[in-house]
Design a protein around this motif. Structure first.
Motif, PDB file in Angstrom:
ATOM      1  N   LYS A  48     -20.474   6.009  14.851  1.00 27.07           N
ATOM      2  CA  LYS A  48     -20.627   5.122  13.688  1.00 27.07           C
ATOM      3  C   LYS A  48     -19.484   5.225  12.677  1.00 27.07           C
ATOM      4  CE  LYS A  48     -25.600   4.564  14.031  1.00 27.07           C
ATOM      5  NZ  LYS A  48     -26.868   4.358  13.317  1.00 27.07           N
ATOM      6  N   TRP A  49     -18.482   6.093  12.928  1.00 28.41           N
ATOM      7  CA  TRP A  49     -17.294   6.175  12.089  1.00 28.41           C
ATOM      8  C   TRP A  49     -16.234   5.239  12.667  1.00 28.41           C
ATOM      9  CZ3 TRP A  49     -15.866  11.282   9.281  1.00 28.41           C
ATOM     10  CH2 TRP A  49     -17.029  11.948   8.845  1.00 28.41           C
ATOM     11  N   GLN A  50     -15.158   5.016  11.898  1.00 29.02           N
ATOM     12  CA  GLN A  50     -14.108   4.111  12.355  1.00 29.02           C
ATOM     13  C   GLN A  50     -12.766   4.495  11.718  1.00 29.02           C
ATOM     14  OE1 GLN A  50     -14.374   1.213  14.452  1.00 29.02           O
ATOM     15  NE2 GLN A  50     -12.142   1.328  14.347  1.00 29.02           N
ATOM     16  N   TRP A  51     -11.722   4.594  12.540  1.00 23.30           N
ATOM     17  CA  TRP A  51     -10.367   4.761  11.993  1.00 23.30           C
ATOM     18  C   TRP A  51      -9.930   3.431  11.385  1.00 23.30           C
ATOM     19  CZ3 TRP A  51      -7.891   9.141  11.139  1.00 23.30           C
ATOM     20  CH2 TRP A  51      -8.232  10.283  11.888  1.00 23.30           C
ATOM     21  N   VAL A  52      -9.409   3.494  10.140  1.00 14.43           N
ATOM     22  CA  VAL A  52      -9.019   2.276   9.432  1.00 14.43           C
ATOM     23  C   VAL A  52      -7.840   2.597   8.517  1.00 14.43           C
ATOM     24  CG1 VAL A  52     -10.718   2.728   7.596  1.00 14.43           C
ATOM     25  CG2 VAL A  52      -9.836   0.414   7.924  1.00 14.43           C
ATOM     26  N   PRO A  53      -6.860   1.668   8.401  1.00 11.86           N
ATOM     27  CA  PRO A  53      -5.766   1.887   7.437  1.00 11.86           C
ATOM     28  C   PRO A  53      -6.331   1.979   6.024  1.00 11.86           C
ATOM     29  CG  PRO A  53      -5.201   0.138   8.989  1.00 11.86           C
ATOM     30  CD  PRO A  53      -6.658   0.441   9.208  1.00 11.86           C
ATOM     31  N   LEU A  54      -5.834   2.929   5.253  1.00 12.85           N
ATOM     32  CA  LEU A  54      -6.297   3.070   3.868  1.00 12.85           C
ATOM     33  C   LEU A  54      -6.013   1.807   3.064  1.00 12.85           C
ATOM     34  CD1 LEU A  54      -5.526   6.753   2.776  1.00 12.85           C
ATOM     35  CD2 LEU A  54      -7.697   5.534   2.525  1.00 12.85           C
ATOM     36  N   SER A  55      -4.919   1.115   3.383  1.00 18.56           N
ATOM     37  CA  SER A  55      -4.570  -0.100   2.643  1.00 18.56           C
ATOM     38  C   SER A  55      -5.572  -1.229   2.898  1.00 18.56           C
ATOM     39  CB  SER A  55      -3.162  -0.560   3.025  1.00 18.56           C
ATOM     40  OG  SER A  55      -3.098  -0.820   4.419  1.00 18.56           O
ATOM     41  N   ARG A  56      -6.408  -1.073   3.937  1.00 12.55           N
ATOM     42  CA  ARG A  56      -7.437  -2.092   4.209  1.00 12.55           C
ATOM     43  C   ARG A  56      -8.632  -1.945   3.268  1.00 12.55           C
ATOM     44  NH1 ARG A  56     -10.862  -4.985   4.318  1.00 12.55           N
ATOM     45  NH2 ARG A  56     -11.911  -6.152   5.978  1.00 12.55           N
ATOM     46  N   ILE A  57      -8.864  -0.734   2.761  1.00  7.85           N
ATOM     47  CA  ILE A  57     -10.068  -0.490   1.949  1.00  7.85           C
ATOM     48  C   ILE A  57      -9.742   0.111   0.577  1.00  7.85           C
ATOM     49  CG2 ILE A  57     -11.698  -0.309   3.868  1.00  7.85           C
ATOM     50  CD1 ILE A  57     -11.286   2.725   3.792  1.00  7.85           C
ATOM     51  N   ALA A  58      -8.456   0.171   0.236  1.00 10.25           N
ATOM     52  CA  ALA A  58      -8.062   0.687  -1.084  1.00 10.25           C
ATOM     53  C   ALA A  58      -6.700   0.123  -1.462  1.00 10.25           C
ATOM     54  CB  ALA A  58      -8.011   2.216  -1.077  1.00 10.25           C
ATOM     55  N   ARG A  59      -6.513  -0.131  -2.745  1.00 14.33           N
ATOM     56  CA  ARG A  59      -5.207  -0.600  -3.235  1.00 14.33           C
ATOM     57  C   ARG A  59      -4.336   0.630  -3.483  1.00 14.33           C
ATOM     58  NH1 ARG A  59      -2.741  -4.963  -6.131  1.00 14.33           N
ATOM     59  NH2 ARG A  59      -1.213  -4.216  -7.666  1.00 14.33           N
ATOM     60  N   GLN A  60      -3.190   0.688  -2.789  1.00 14.99           N
ATOM     61  CA  GLN A  60      -2.283   1.837  -2.876  1.00 14.99           C
ATOM     62  C   GLN A  60      -1.134   1.525  -3.833  1.00 14.99           C
ATOM     63  OE1 GLN A  60       0.921   2.005  -0.244  1.00 14.99           O
ATOM     64  NE2 GLN A  60       1.620   3.028  -2.125  1.00 14.99           N
ATOM     65  N   GLU A  61      -0.920   2.463  -4.789  1.00 15.62           N
ATOM     66  CA  GLU A  61       0.164   2.289  -5.764  1.00 15.62           C
ATOM     67  C   GLU A  61       0.827   3.635  -6.037  1.00 15.62           C
ATOM     68  OE1 GLU A  61      -0.644  -0.493  -9.121  1.00 15.62           O
ATOM     69  OE2 GLU A  61      -2.714  -0.429  -8.403  1.00 15.62           O
ATOM     70  N   THR A  62       1.800   3.618  -6.943  1.00 14.11           N
ATOM     71  CA  THR A  62       2.409   4.845  -7.449  1.00 14.11           C
ATOM     72  C   THR A  62       2.603   4.676  -8.958  1.00 14.11           C
ATOM     73  OG1 THR A  62       4.180   6.473  -7.184  1.00 14.11           O
ATOM     74  CG2 THR A  62       4.815   4.152  -7.051  1.00 14.11           C
ATOM     75  N   GLY A  63       3.216   5.660  -9.589  1.00 13.43           N
ATOM     76  CA  GLY A  63       3.396   5.596 -11.037  1.00 13.43           C
ATOM     77  C   GLY A  63       4.859   5.646 -11.432  1.00 13.43           C
ATOM     78  N   HIS A  64       5.089   5.962 -12.697  1.00 14.15           N
ATOM     79  CA  HIS A  64       6.450   6.013 -13.214  1.00 14.15           C
ATOM     80  C   HIS A  64       6.432   6.807 -14.514  1.00 14.15           C
ATOM     81  CE1 HIS A  64      10.420   4.438 -14.628  1.00 14.15           C
ATOM     82  NE2 HIS A  64      10.674   4.576 -13.334  1.00 14.15           N
ATOM     83  N   THR A  65       7.622   7.226 -14.956  1.00 14.61           N
ATOM     84  CA  THR A  65       7.742   7.991 -16.191  1.00 14.61           C
ATOM     85  C   THR A  65       8.498   7.171 -17.238  1.00 14.61           C
ATOM     86  OG1 THR A  65       7.833  10.061 -14.934  1.00 14.61           O
ATOM     87  CG2 THR A  65       8.558  10.145 -17.229  1.00 14.61           C
ATOM     88  N   PRO A  66       7.841   6.776 -18.319  1.00 18.18           N
ATOM     89  CA  PRO A  66       8.579   6.095 -19.399  1.00 18.18           C
ATOM     90  C   PRO A  66       9.741   6.968 -19.884  1.00 18.18           C
ATOM     91  CG  PRO A  66       6.212   5.924 -19.746  1.00 18.18           C
ATOM     92  CD  PRO A  66       6.406   6.885 -18.609  1.00 18.18           C
ATOM     93  N   SER A  67      10.808   6.346 -20.303  1.00 15.28           N
ATOM     94  CA  SER A  67      12.018   7.063 -20.691  1.00 15.28           C
ATOM     95  C   SER A  67      11.742   8.122 -21.764  1.00 15.28           C
ATOM     96  CB  SER A  67      13.070   6.077 -21.195  1.00 15.28           C
ATOM     97  OG  SER A  67      14.200   6.782 -21.695  1.00 15.28           O
TER      98      SER A  67
END
Length: 506
Positions: free
Chosen positions: A278-297
């Motif tokens: 009943k489990w399934q291998w799935v790309p994380l990008s299919r079930i979650a929005r993937q992002e990163t961050g940044h450092t203000p100057s």
């Protein structure tokens, strides 16, 4: 000119004092100056500008040696000198059995010479007469612990000066009782050392046990029986089918086509390992929005110290495996507007991907992050805690998804290709609940072990205090009292013709 002797009375914690205390002592015991029952000296350091005075066959004790051998016998030292070094300094070759106490800077390290040695001027040494068992003096010094600093002066760097050392007294039992006390303390010390070692191992075992719990959970083993009992569960495949694909940020490098199998429920691309029922291998990008961050100057202080929490590596380390509510630094709307950082919603899962790879936390409220993180904002198909624990289940092996030897980094081609072995939604909640229950039990046991370790330390202190109150071993009325022993030794010495006296006399 006679050597200066302190006139102050400083009572120690156990069997030592500067000058003679007035309170009663156990039967057969007596307060005596330490230098009346032991030859007291100090050492010296041969000139460092004369390399020919160093590197010989005479062990030379420094502070680091005493720290390494505190409470024990020292046979080898980090540095050695030679006869030339002794001849051209105030250092002297002292005999095996001499007791050494560090008296400057790092006050309180005690050791016994296992063979003839010399010391630096950071030590006071005592070569014991037949009235004082060296090991008894060692135990008396150790029993004082940090209290030895009371005998010295100075706040930042304490030093025990020679006026106090010359006035140092010891509460001396009969010789036979000294030996009984030392033997008993050695026996009890060996038992407490074994207890400390076993309790100290628990900290390592806690980490391993938690990792075993996580691996069991994400290989589908923890909930296998639960899954059987709940046959009507919606499968992960059906859950994915009814979940809209979240939009992903544009740009950046494409996903890698490499396949990297993780240790539990994560992989880069679809791995060969079969998913649990009943489990399934799935790309994380299919079930979650993937992002990163940044450092203000940093050159714009007006972009910092606002009302928007900003997650850095220290925050992730401090909140690893937990929900984060507060951060060390904050930014503001202007900081976000002038950088690639974005305000992410509560429940977003953060993974540190550079330098300190592997810290995982969940945002407890809207926050931004630095570029050291990859973040996933979960859809309804993915429980944030399930993802957090899945990432933690990889442990240090999550570095296999990255590149680099000295400083590993998980790059975005691998991040974009990451897959998770997804459990049915109800099972995700059950797994998170069971992990937290198991971790709480482990943490309680670890806390009890830490408390027990503290109690062992207090027990050691109590035993030492009892020893120097004359309460640890039974007294024997046949023992020669310490005062009579000293009188007999003095009489014997007076009857013996005096030998020529050399340098370094008591």
């Amino acid at each position: 000119m006679s050597a200066q002797v302190s006139s102050m009375l400083i009572r120690g914690r156990a069997g030592l004092a500067v000058n003679k205390p007035t309170e009663p002592v156990p039967t057969g015991w007596v307060w005596v100056p330490v230098n009346s029952v032991a030859r007291q000296e100090t050492g010296h350091t041969p000139s460092r500008s004369r390399p020919e005075w160093w590197g010989g066959d005479i062990p030379w004790i420094g502070i680091r040696d005493a720290r390494l051998h505190h409470g024990g016998v020292i046979y080898d030292t980090l540095q050695t000198t030679n006869p030339l070094g002794l001849a051209n300094s105030s250092a002297r070759l002292l005999p095996k059995g001499t007791v050494c106490l560090s008296r400057t800077a790092s006050v309180g390290y005690v050791t016994v010479m296992g063979r003839d040695m010399a010391t630096s001027q950071d030590f006071v040494t005592w070569t014991c007469s037949e009235a004082l068992v060296p090991e008894f003096l060692v135990k008396a010094l150790i029993a004082e612990g940090e209290g030895l600093r009371k005998f010295g002066k100075g706040t930042t760097h304490t030093t025990i000066y020679f006026p106090e050392i010359r006035a140092l007294h010891i509460c001396l039992p009969p010789l036979a009782e000294q030996k009984r006390i030392v033997a008993k303390l050695d026996t009890l010390s060996a038992k407490s050392a074994r207890a400390r070692n076993e309790l100290a191992r628990i900290e390592t075992l806690v980490s391993r046990y938690k990792q075993a719990v996580l691996r069991s959970a994400f290989l589908g083993q923890m909930t296998s029986e639960w899954r059987t009992r709940n046959a009507a569960l919606q499968t992960a495949s059906d859950l994915i089918d009814c979940t809209p694909t979240p939009p992903q940020p544009r740009g950046g490098r494409d996903a890698t086509d490499r396949v990297i199998q993780g240790k539990a429920a994560l992989a880069v691309n679809t791995p060969p390992r079969q998913a649990p029922p009943k489990w399934q291998w799935v790309p994380l990008s299919r079930i979650a929005r993937q992002e990163t961050g940044h450092t203000p100057s940093r050159s714009h202080p007006e972009w910092w110290d606002g009302d928007i929490p900003w997650i850095g590596i220290k925050d992730a380390g401090a909140h690893h495996g937990r929900i984060i509510e507060e951060t060390i630094q904050t930014t503001n709307e202007e900081g976000l507007a002038n950088s690639a950082a974005r305000l992410l919603p509560a429940g977003t899962v953060c993974l540190s991907r550079t330098a300190s790879v592997g810290y995982v936390t969940i945002m407890g409220k809207p926050m931004a992050t630095s570029q050291d993180f990859v973040t996933w904002t979960c859809t309804e198909a993915l429980v944030p805690k399930f993802l957090m624990y899945a990432l933690m289940a990889e442990g240090d092996d999550i570095r296999e998804f990255g590149k680099g030897t000295t400083h590993t980094t998980i790059y975005f081609p691998e991040v974009r290709a990451m897959q998770i072995c997804l459990a049915p939604l109800e099972e995700q909640h059950e797994i998170a609940r069971r992990i937290e229950a198991a971790f709480a039990k482990i943490d309680r046991l670890a806390k009890e072990a830490k408390r027990a370790l503290e109690l062992v330390g207090r027990l050691d202190e109590a035993i030492l205090a009892k020893a120097f109150r004359g309460e640890l071993v039974p007294q024997d009325e046949n023992d020669e009292p310490a005062e009579k022993l000293l009188e007999r030794i003095r009489s014997e010495r007076q009857a013996t013709p005096k030998a020529g006296r050399g340098r370094g006399k008591v």
